[in-house]
Design a protein around this motif. Sequence first.
Motif, mmCIF file in Angstrom:
data_model
loop_
_atom_site.group_PDB
_atom_site.id
_atom_site.type_symbol
_atom_site.label_atom_id
_atom_site.label_comp_id
_atom_site.label_asym_id
_atom_site.label_seq_id
_atom_site.Cartn_x
_atom_site.Cartn_y
_atom_site.Cartn_z
ATOM 1 N N LEU A 21 0.829 -1.216 0.000
ATOM 2 C CA LEU A 21 0.000 0.000 0.000
ATOM 3 C C LEU A 21 0.856 1.255 0.000
ATOM 4 N N GLU A 22 1.916 1.242 0.764
ATOM 5 C CA GLU A 22 2.809 2.395 0.800
ATOM 6 C C GLU A 22 3.469 2.622 -0.556
ATOM 7 N N GLN A 23 3.882 1.540 -1.189
ATOM 8 C CA GLN A 23 4.518 1.656 -2.507
ATOM 9 C C GLN A 23 3.539 2.198 -3.537
ATOM 10 N N VAL A 24 2.305 1.722 -3.518
ATOM 11 C CA VAL A 24 1.295 2.208 -4.461
ATOM 12 C C VAL A 24 1.010 3.685 -4.208
ATOM 13 N N ALA A 25 0.901 4.067 -2.929
ATOM 14 C CA ALA A 25 0.603 5.465 -2.599
ATOM 15 C C ALA A 25 1.738 6.394 -3.006
ATOM 16 N N VAL A 26 2.967 5.954 -2.849
ATOM 17 C CA VAL A 26 4.109 6.819 -3.139
ATOM 18 C C VAL A 26 4.480 6.791 -4.614
ATOM 19 N N ASP A 27 4.554 5.604 -5.202
ATOM 20 C CA ASP A 27 5.072 5.460 -6.564
ATOM 21 C C ASP A 27 4.013 5.314 -7.640
ATOM 22 N N GLY A 28 2.789 4.984 -7.257
ATOM 23 C CA GLY A 28 1.754 4.736 -8.257
ATOM 24 C C GLY A 28 1.193 6.009 -8.854
ATOM 25 N N ASP A 29 0.761 5.910 -10.097
ATOM 26 C CA ASP A 29 0.106 7.064 -10.713
ATOM 27 C C ASP A 29 -1.325 7.153 -10.190
ATOM 28 N N ALA A 33 -3.568 4.218 -8.420
ATOM 29 C CA ALA A 33 -3.579 4.303 -6.962
ATOM 30 C C ALA A 33 -4.970 4.595 -6.398
ATOM 31 N N LEU A 34 -5.754 5.362 -7.106
ATOM 32 C CA LEU A 34 -7.050 5.786 -6.580
ATOM 33 C C LEU A 34 -7.982 4.621 -6.237
ATOM 34 N N PRO A 35 -8.193 3.655 -7.134
ATOM 35 C CA PRO A 35 -9.099 2.558 -6.764
ATOM 36 C C PRO A 35 -8.571 1.720 -5.593
#
Length: 115
Positions: A21-29, A33-35
């Motif tokens: 979750l942290e990786q998606v929040a920080v690195d995801g577009d 990340a939104l869904p």
Amino acid sequence: MGNHVLFNELRERFEAHLALLEQVAVDGDAESALPIMRREVPGLVAALRELADEHLPDDDGHCRKCRSGPFWRRVPAPCRMVLKVHLAVGAATATTRDRTLWTPRRHRLQESTAA
């Protein structure tokens, strides 16, 4: 021994989930990340509320969860857990500018003027 194995497995899965979750929040577009965040954040908020509710103060101002033993060993509210959560949330929401401008004046080493 069985409880330790189960606890370690649950802890490892939980840590891996939080890291993802942290990786998606920080690195995801934003589109990806939104869904994920809409699905996961309400559960995290509910978990933090449950944890905070366990550590409410009693009528004497002591943490209900941390109080154990005789009255002179009771922990005043807010207890360490509540303070740690507040610090962690504050650190997570602080901007880079906030982190670079913050100076802990009370605990900072004073520069020597005699040089």
